[in-house]
Design a protein around this motif. Structure first.
Motif, PDB file in Angstrom:
ATOM      1  N   HIS A 168     -20.550 -44.619  12.310  1.00 26.33           N
ATOM      2  CA  HIS A 168     -19.239 -45.099  11.841  1.00 26.33           C
ATOM      3  C   HIS A 168     -19.293 -46.484  11.200  1.00 26.33           C
ATOM      4  O   HIS A 168     -18.383 -47.301  11.363  1.00 26.33           O
ATOM      5  N   GLU A 198     -16.292 -48.519   9.783  1.00 25.12           N
ATOM      6  CA  GLU A 198     -15.458 -47.486   9.157  1.00 25.12           C
ATOM      7  C   GLU A 198     -13.978 -47.786   9.359  1.00 25.12           C
ATOM      8  O   GLU A 198     -13.517 -48.059  10.457  1.00 25.12           O
ATOM      9  N   ASP A 222     -15.452 -45.991   4.046  1.00 26.03           N
ATOM     10  CA  ASP A 222     -15.658 -44.619   4.497  1.00 26.03           C
ATOM     11  C   ASP A 222     -16.951 -44.114   3.865  1.00 26.03           C
ATOM     12  O   ASP A 222     -17.506 -44.749   2.969  1.00 26.03           O
TER      13      ASP A 222
END
Length: 345
Positions: A168, A198, A222
């Protein structure tokens, strides 16, 4: 040019901040840890610091005549700016595969060796030390070894990005200068100043590879952000500057993803990659795993239908081959003339 959300310094401030005048042979002495690093050469200079190749001295004098571990030492202009990069490197340590947990970690395998301050030219400046990754940048590697290597190198790079995305975090500042290719084709990412959690705003980016620059989306971190930058990078490298020529004069408000694909369509070297590039540019991959799987399939087809790229031949091996060939020729000549003498010719 690397850009960030921070207001750029004035010319006067910028000149003051870029006054790190260290030369090969100079020493950087840590204020708190007292470790000493001797500068070998300049590696690069960015918006917020200067990076040197260094050797660490043991004690008060260098270990002359013995192997010395090479490190990359970055000196920052401001403590707060450099601290974000230090935090990123510390976060990378936590992302190491679980199989390595509990094993002894050598100093040279760490992302971050140490962080400290040093008195340089009368100013106290922050620095940190990281492992040095020798090799060529992606752009230099492709220029020397050819476009055929993009498939294999691209697969390894996507694996690096996948490892980050699975935890992430997004690399953020993906560009050729931040991708290092080793002697045997190994791929490493360098300069983690843009590493972003993220969902947060990208901390550091390079405009040309930025999704927002092409009006293709936000600067929210992202996996698609990295894949978009990856696609732009492939187009830019394999089109040999055509992308810059076609788009440089375009007004910012008129830039769009279609411009990227139009350039890709005009470049023969990019024909095999166009389906993948389209999905990455329009952010249609459901995950980095899917993007990697499709790239592998694409790369394997290219290898089967074309010449398989070979590893660069070491210089010593080339010279050995030449020397062997010369010896063979000399031997044949000697045998020929020797046999003629025996026959009385």
């Amino acid at each position: 040019m690397t850009t960030s959300y921070k207001r750029p310094p004035s010319r006067k401030q910028d000149k003051k901040r870029r006054s790190v005048g260290l030369m090969p042979g100079d020493r950087v002495i840590g204020k708190w840890n007292s470790h000493i690093y001797r500068i070998v050469r300049l590696l690069g200079q960015g918006a917020n610091g200067v990076v040197f190749l260094v050797h660490q001295e043991r004690g008060s004098a260098p270990r002359l005549g013995k192997h010395q571990e090479a490190y990359a030492l970055k000196i920052g202009y401001e403590t707060l700016e450099l601290q974000s990069e230090i935090n990123a490197l510390q976060a990378l340590e936590a992302l190491k595969p679980a199989k390595d947990a509990g094993r002894p970690v050598s100093i040279s395998s760490r992302y971050l060796i140490e962080a400290d301050d040093a008195d340089i030219e009368g100013k106290q400046l922050p620095f940190y030390v990281m492992k040095y990754l020798p090799g060529k940048t992606l752009s230099k590697f492709i220029l020397k070894n050819g476009n055929d290597w993009m498939g294999i190198i691209g697969e390894k790079l996507l694996q690096r990005l996948l490892h980050l995305h699975q935890h992430h975090v997004v690399f953020g500042d993906l560009k050729p200068d931040n991708v290092m290719i080793g002697t045997y084709g190994e791929v490493n990412l360098i300069d983690y100043g843009g590493l972003t959690k993220e969902g947060d705003s990208i901390r550091q980016f390079t405009e040309w590879y930025d999704r927002g620059y092409w009006n293709a989306g936000t600067r929210k971190a992202d996996y698609c952000y990295d894949l978009f930058a990856y696609a732009v990078m492939v187009i830019h490298l394999l089109s040999k500057g055509l992308l810059h020529k076609k788009v440089a004069s375009t007004l910012p408000q008129l830039r769009e993803p279609g411009h990227l694909l139009k350039v890709a369509a005009e470049c023969k070297a990019l024909n095999p990659y166009q389906p993948w590039l389209r999905r990455a540019i329009y952010q249609n991959f459901s995950s980095t795993e899917e993007a990697l799987k499709e790239w592998k399939q694409l790369s394997s087809r290219i290898v089967r239908t074309g010449a398989s790229p070979s590893r660069p031949t070491p210089r010593w091996l080339r010279w050995s081959f030449i020397a062997s060939a010369l010896l063979l020729i000399i031997s044949l000549i000697y045998m020929f003339f020797g046999s003629n003498v025996e026959l009385g010719i």
